[in-house]
Structure formats: structure tokens, C-alpha cells
Scaffold this motif. Structure first.
Motif, short mmCIF file in Angstrom:
data_model
loop_
_atom_site.label_atom_id
_atom_site.label_comp_id
_atom_site.label_asym_id
_atom_site.label_seq_id
_atom_site.Cartn_x
_atom_site.Cartn_y
_atom_site.Cartn_z
N ASN A 195 0.81 -1.22 0.00
CA ASN A 195 0.00 0.00 0.00
C ASN A 195 0.85 1.28 0.00
O ASN A 195 0.53 2.24 0.70
N LEU A 196 1.93 1.25 -0.77
CA LEU A 196 2.78 2.43 -0.96
C LEU A 196 3.35 2.96 0.35
O LEU A 196 3.60 4.16 0.50
N SER A 197 3.59 2.08 1.31
CA SER A 197 4.07 2.49 2.62
C SER A 197 5.55 2.86 2.59
O SER A 197 6.41 1.99 2.43
N ASP A 198 5.86 4.15 2.75
CA ASP A 198 7.24 4.65 2.79
C ASP A 198 8.04 4.02 1.64
O ASP A 198 9.10 3.44 1.84
N THR A 199 7.51 4.18 0.44
CA THR A 199 8.02 3.45 -0.73
C THR A 199 9.51 3.66 -0.96
O THR A 199 10.26 2.70 -1.20
N ASP A 200 9.98 4.89 -0.92
CA ASP A 200 11.39 5.15 -1.24
C ASP A 200 12.32 4.43 -0.28
O ASP A 200 13.31 3.80 -0.69
N THR A 201 12.03 4.51 1.03
CA THR A 201 12.89 3.86 2.03
C THR A 201 12.87 2.35 1.87
O THR A 201 13.94 1.70 1.84
N GLN A 202 11.68 1.78 1.79
CA GLN A 202 11.58 0.32 1.72
C GLN A 202 12.14 -0.22 0.41
O GLN A 202 12.70 -1.32 0.37
N MET A 203 12.01 0.54 -0.67
CA MET A 203 12.58 0.11 -1.94
C MET A 203 14.09 -0.03 -1.84
O MET A 203 14.68 -0.98 -2.38
N GLY A 204 14.72 0.89 -1.12
CA GLY A 204 16.17 0.79 -0.94
C GLY A 204 16.56 -0.47 -0.20
O GLY A 204 17.54 -1.14 -0.56
N ILE A 205 15.80 -0.82 0.84
CA ILE A 205 16.09 -2.04 1.60
C ILE A 205 15.90 -3.28 0.71
O ILE A 205 16.76 -4.18 0.68
N LEU A 206 14.78 -3.31 -0.02
CA LEU A 206 14.49 -4.49 -0.85
C LEU A 206 15.50 -4.65 -1.98
O LEU A 206 15.89 -5.78 -2.31
N ARG A 207 15.93 -3.56 -2.56
CA ARG A 207 16.94 -3.67 -3.63
C ARG A 207 18.25 -4.24 -3.07
O ARG A 207 18.93 -5.03 -3.74
#
Length: 206
Positions: A115-127
């Protein structure tokens, strides 16, 4: 055997039918409901399906799926998808690690930002986790049409491997922008609530 479709970013073939676990996989071990859910998973695998979608916000569903796949010796038959719904790097990292523990696996096939939760931060972790080989694919989700514009912007910015969205005969708003973006950017589409949580079956029953 179920029809399969290619994941655009890799060409890996994935059966087009999977199952979700929201509301229905929060059951206790050893109960009739537990045995029934095990049967559901077995039917999925026997029918050629692989994808099981869950999330830490679905009560105890992650833990149940992890236990069932372990009991069944079926982890290698499942394409496991879960989500992170957190604010900030510390909370996101902790929630992600907890998902690995509950699912009883050292590799998760698809990890989605819920649900687009803190997308930028979490995307960095997942990458970072994808680079380490701990996750195979990254996705972004939302299920409410009023967030379609924000979801579209996130897809253009981050170009994830998957997007999960609501799409059904009685909810077609994804056709106007989200599905074309996914096609243009080579993003696989994971549909949730394809039968409107059963509403379409109830309308056509009998």
C-alpha cells in the motif's frame, strides 16, 4: 495444468492462478480449519499453481503458511510473495527479517511494498536484499482505486518487477493507466480480489 505467463523482467514462467491469505489463513495448528487450509494448498500445487501471497498484516497468515509449507515439504513448489508495511528503515528492516523467520525460509520469491508504505525507504532495503540474493523479485501494491495516481507515479519512478492491484469485472479502473504503464515498463501484474471477495459469485449464484 494451469496456463502460465512470463514474468517480463526475466522470462520465468508463472502459473496465472495463485491464492491470497488475507482473512482466511489465520487459523490454529491442529484444528479442522488448519487441515482444510493444508488441503487448499495441496489442491493449488496439484493443479499446477505455485503463487501464495501473504503479508505480516494478515494476522498470523505468514506463520501459518511457513508452518504448512514446512510440514508438507512443499517450499520448493511454492512461489512465496509477502509484503512490508512499515515507516522508516529500522522498522522496515525488522519487519522484513520477521517475515523470513515466520515463513521459515532463507529466500523469498517476491517482496512487495504494501500500500505504498514509505516506498522510497523500503525500496532501498528491498533492492539491497535482492542484490544479496535473499529475495528474487520486488513489487509495489495498492488495492484502492483512489490511490491509482500515486501507484502509477511509483511504478514510473521505481520500475519494480511486480505491481499488485485490484482488478475485476466490477473494478476496472486499472485499465485506464496502471495496466498500460505495467505493459510499457515490463512490470508483471498480480491481481488481488479478482472476484470482489466473492461478490461476483454471489451475484451470479444459481
Amino acid at each position: 495444468m494451469l496456463f502460465r505467463s512470463a514474468i517480463p523482467k526475466t522470462g520465468e514462467m508463472l502459473p496465472v492462478v495463485g491464492i491470497g491469505t488475507s482473512r482466511v489463513f489465520d487459523v490454529e495448528d491442529g484444528t479442522a480449519e488448519w487441515r482444510e487450509r493444508r488441503g487448499v494448498l495441496q489442491n493449488l500445487f496439484d493443479g499446477g499453481g505455485t503463487l501464495v501471497d501473504t503479508a505480516p498484516s494478515y494476522q498470523d497468515a505468514e506463520n501459518v503458511i511457513g508452518k504448512l509449507l514446512t510440514q508438507m515439504g512443499a517450499r520448493n513448489r511454492a512461489f512465496v510473495a509477502t509484503k512490508v508495511w512499515a515507516d522508516g528503515r529500522k522498522e522496515g528492516r525488522q519487519q522484513i527479517e520477521n517475515s523470513f523467520k515466520r515463513l521459515r525460509t532463507d529466500k523469498i520469491d517476491l517482496f512487495q511494498i504494501h500500500n505504498l508504505s514509505d516506498t522510497d525507504t523500503q525500496m532501498g532495503i528491498l533492492r539491497g536484499l535482492k542484490k544479496e540474493g535473499r529475495i528474487r523479485y520486488i513489487g509495489i501494491t495498492h488495492y484502492r482505486e483512489e490511490y491509482n495516481t500515486e501507484l502509477a507515479a511509483a511504478l514510473r519512478k521505481h520500475k519494480p518487477d511486480f505491481v499488485q492491484l485490484e482488478y475485476s469485472l466490477n473494478q476496472t479502473t486499472a485499465e485506464s493507466e496502471l495496466l498500460p504503464i505495467a505493459k510499457d515498463l515490463g512490470i508483471a501484474v498480480l491481481v488481488n480480489r479478482p472476484f470482489g471477495r466473492g461478490r461476483l459469485f454471489r451475484k451470479t449464484g444459481g
